[in-house]
Design an enzyme around this catalytic site. Structure first.
Site, short mmCIF file in Angstrom:
data_model
loop_
_atom_site.label_atom_id
_atom_site.label_comp_id
_atom_site.label_asym_id
_atom_site.label_seq_id
_atom_site.Cartn_x
_atom_site.Cartn_y
_atom_site.Cartn_z
N TYR A 121 23.73 -18.95 22.01
CA TYR A 121 22.38 -18.42 21.79
C TYR A 121 21.60 -18.38 23.10
O TYR A 121 21.01 -17.35 23.46
CB TYR A 121 21.66 -19.30 20.77
CG TYR A 121 20.19 -19.01 20.61
CD1 TYR A 121 19.74 -17.77 20.12
CD2 TYR A 121 19.24 -19.98 20.91
CE1 TYR A 121 18.38 -17.53 19.96
CE2 TYR A 121 17.87 -19.74 20.74
CZ TYR A 121 17.44 -18.51 20.27
OH TYR A 121 16.10 -18.26 20.12
P1 NAP Z 1 13.02 -15.44 11.79
O1 NAP Z 1 11.91 -16.02 10.98
O2 NAP Z 1 14.42 -15.67 11.34
O3 NAP Z 1 12.81 -13.90 12.01
C1 NAP Z 1 13.78 -13.16 12.64
C2 NAP Z 1 13.44 -11.71 12.53
O4 NAP Z 1 14.47 -10.96 13.18
C3 NAP Z 1 13.36 -11.25 11.09
O5 NAP Z 1 12.25 -10.39 10.96
C4 NAP Z 1 14.65 -10.50 10.90
O6 NAP Z 1 14.43 -9.41 10.02
C5 NAP Z 1 14.94 -9.98 12.29
N1 NAP Z 1 16.35 -9.72 12.49
C6 NAP Z 1 17.37 -10.61 12.50
N2 NAP Z 1 18.54 -9.96 12.64
C7 NAP Z 1 18.23 -8.64 12.73
C8 NAP Z 1 19.01 -7.47 12.87
N3 NAP Z 1 20.35 -7.50 12.93
N4 NAP Z 1 18.38 -6.29 12.92
C9 NAP Z 1 17.02 -6.23 12.83
N5 NAP Z 1 16.24 -7.29 12.70
C10 NAP Z 1 16.85 -8.48 12.63
O7 NAP Z 1 12.98 -15.99 13.29
P2 NAP Z 1 11.81 -16.38 14.30
O8 NAP Z 1 11.87 -17.84 14.47
O9 NAP Z 1 10.54 -15.72 13.95
O10 NAP Z 1 12.40 -15.74 15.65
C11 NAP Z 1 11.87 -14.55 16.23
C12 NAP Z 1 12.33 -14.47 17.68
O11 NAP Z 1 11.83 -15.60 18.40
C13 NAP Z 1 13.85 -14.51 17.86
O12 NAP Z 1 14.23 -13.63 18.89
C14 NAP Z 1 14.13 -15.94 18.27
O13 NAP Z 1 15.31 -16.06 19.02
C15 NAP Z 1 12.89 -16.23 19.09
N6 NAP Z 1 12.54 -17.64 19.23
C16 NAP Z 1 12.18 -18.39 18.14
C17 NAP Z 1 11.84 -19.71 18.31
C18 NAP Z 1 11.42 -20.59 17.16
O14 NAP Z 1 11.36 -21.84 17.31
N7 NAP Z 1 11.10 -20.04 16.00
C19 NAP Z 1 11.85 -20.30 19.59
C20 NAP Z 1 12.23 -19.51 20.68
C21 NAP Z 1 12.55 -18.18 20.47
P3 NAP Z 1 15.41 -8.98 8.79
O15 NAP Z 1 16.00 -10.23 8.22
O16 NAP Z 1 14.48 -8.25 7.87
O17 NAP Z 1 16.40 -8.09 9.42
#
Ligand code: NAP
Length: 241
Positions: A147
Site C-alpha cells: 500500500y
Molecule cells: P473509504 O471509506 O474506503 O473510501 C474509499 C473510496 O474509494 C470509496 O468512495 C470507494 O468507492 C472508492 N474506491 C475504492 N476502490 C475503487 C475503485 N476500484 N474504483 C473507484 N472508486 C473506488 O476510504 P477512505 O479512508 O475515505 O480513503 C480515501 C483515500 O484516503 C484513499 O486513497 C486512502 O488511501 C487515503 N487515506 C486514508 C487514510 C485514512 O486513515 N482513512 C489515511 C491516509 C490516506 P466505491 O466503493 O463506491 O467504489
C-alpha cells in the site's frame, strides 16, 4: 466563480467529505465511485446543503471505465484523485490479487484519469489536481509495504506532473492524511484500529474526515495559487516529529 470538480471515491469517507466541503465553497461537483447507491446519497447530502452535484459511476481499476468517467468529467477544473484501495498485510502474506488491486486503482487509475483530464485543463488555461496519499508512503509502517509503495508512486507522479503541467498553469499537489476514521478503515482495521494509530501521532488522536477535507479543499483552491509539487501533511504531526 463556480468551479467544476471531480472527486473520485466520493461515495465514502474522506472523498465524500471533500465533495461536501467543495459544494459549500460553491463548486459543481461530480461525485464518483463504483456504488451508485452511496454516490446518490452523497449527491443528496450536497443538494440538502444547497450545493450542486451529480453522480458518475467509475471503477478506477478498469481502463474502459476510466475513459468513460474522463469523458463525463471532461470540463473539470479541479481533479481530486482520492479513490484508493488499501489491502494491509505482512509482506509474506500479501496475495497477488490485493497487490494488483492497489496498484491498478491507486497508481494506474490515478495515472490514466489524470492523463486524460490534465491536458484538457491545460488547454483551457489552467486547473488544479490533488492526489491523496498516506503517511505510509513516506515512513515505514509494518503491514503497509505494498500500500505504501503504491502511494509513494503517487507522490512521484505528483512531482513529475507538477513539473510537466506548470507551464500550462495546472497545479498538482498531494495531501497526506494521518489516521482518519472512515467506513474503509473500519472495515480493514476494525472499529478501534484507527483510534489506536491515532495514539501514535503527536496530536495523540485520529482525524475527522472534515479536518482532512478542509486541507484538501484549500490546497486545490486559488488561495493556494503558488503551491505546486508539494505534499501537505494533515497527519497530526506524524511525518514531522
Ligand atoms: P473509504 O471509506 O474506503 O473510501 C474509499 C473510496 O474509494 C470509496 O468512495 C470507494 O468507492 C472508492 N474506491 C475504492 N476502490 C475503487 C475503485 N476500484 N474504483 C473507484 N472508486 C473506488 O476510504 P477512505 O479512508 O475515505 O480513503 C480515501 C483515500 O484516503 C484513499 O486513497 C486512502 O488511501 C487515503 N487515506 C486514508 C487514510 C485514512 O486513515 N482513512 C489515511 C491516509 C490516506 P466505491 O466503493 O463506491 O467504489
Amino acid at each position: 466563480m463556480l468551479f467544476r470538480s471531480l472527486v473520485t471515491g466520493a461515495t465514502s469517507g474522506i472523498g465524500r467529505a471533500i465533495a461536501l466541503e467543495l459544494a459549500r465553497n460553491d463548486a459543481a461537483v461530480i461525485v464518483s465511485g463504483r456504488s451508485r447507491t452511496r454516490g446518490e446519497e452523497t449527491v443528496a447530502a450536497i443538494g440538502a446543503a444547497g450545493g450542486s452535484a451529480r453522480f458518475v459511476a467509475g471503477d478506477l481499476g478498469d481502463l474502459q471505465s476510466i475513459a468513460a468517467l474522463a469523458a463525463e468529467a471532461a470540463d473539470a477544473d479541479i481533479l481530486f484523485n482520492n479513490a484508493g484501495a488499501f489491502g494491509f498485510s505482512p509482506t509474506a502474506d500479501q496475495d497477488v490479487a490485493s497487490f494488483e488491486q492497489m496498484f491498478d486503482v491507486n497508481v494506474r487509475g490515478t495515472f490514466f484519469l489524470t492523463a486524460s483530464l490534465a491536458p484538457k485543463m491545460a488547454r483551457r488555461g489552467g486547473g488544479s489536481i490533488v492526489n491523496i496519499t498516506t503517511m505510509a508512503a513516506e515512513i515505514g509502517m509494518v503491514g503497509a509495504a505494498a500500500y505504501g509503495a503504491s502511494k509513494a508512486a503517487v507522490l512521484g507522479l505528483t512531482r513529475t506532473w507538477a513539473a510537466e503541467f506548470a507551464g500550462d498553469n495546472v497545479r498538482v499537489n498531494a495531501v497526506s492524511p494521518g489516521p482518519t476514521a472512515t467506513e474503509g478503515t473500519a472495515e480493514v482495521m476494525g472499529p478501534d484500529g484507527v483510534a489506536q494509530v491515532g495514539t501514535t501521532v503527536p496530536l495523540n488522536r485520529s482525524a475527522t474526515v472534515e479536518e482532512i477535507a478542509r486541507v484538501v479543499a484549500f490546497v486545490a483552491s486559488p488561495a493556494a495559487s503558488y503551491a505546486t509539487g508539494g505534499t501537505f501533511h494533515a497527519d497530526g504531526g506524524r511525518q514531522a516529529i
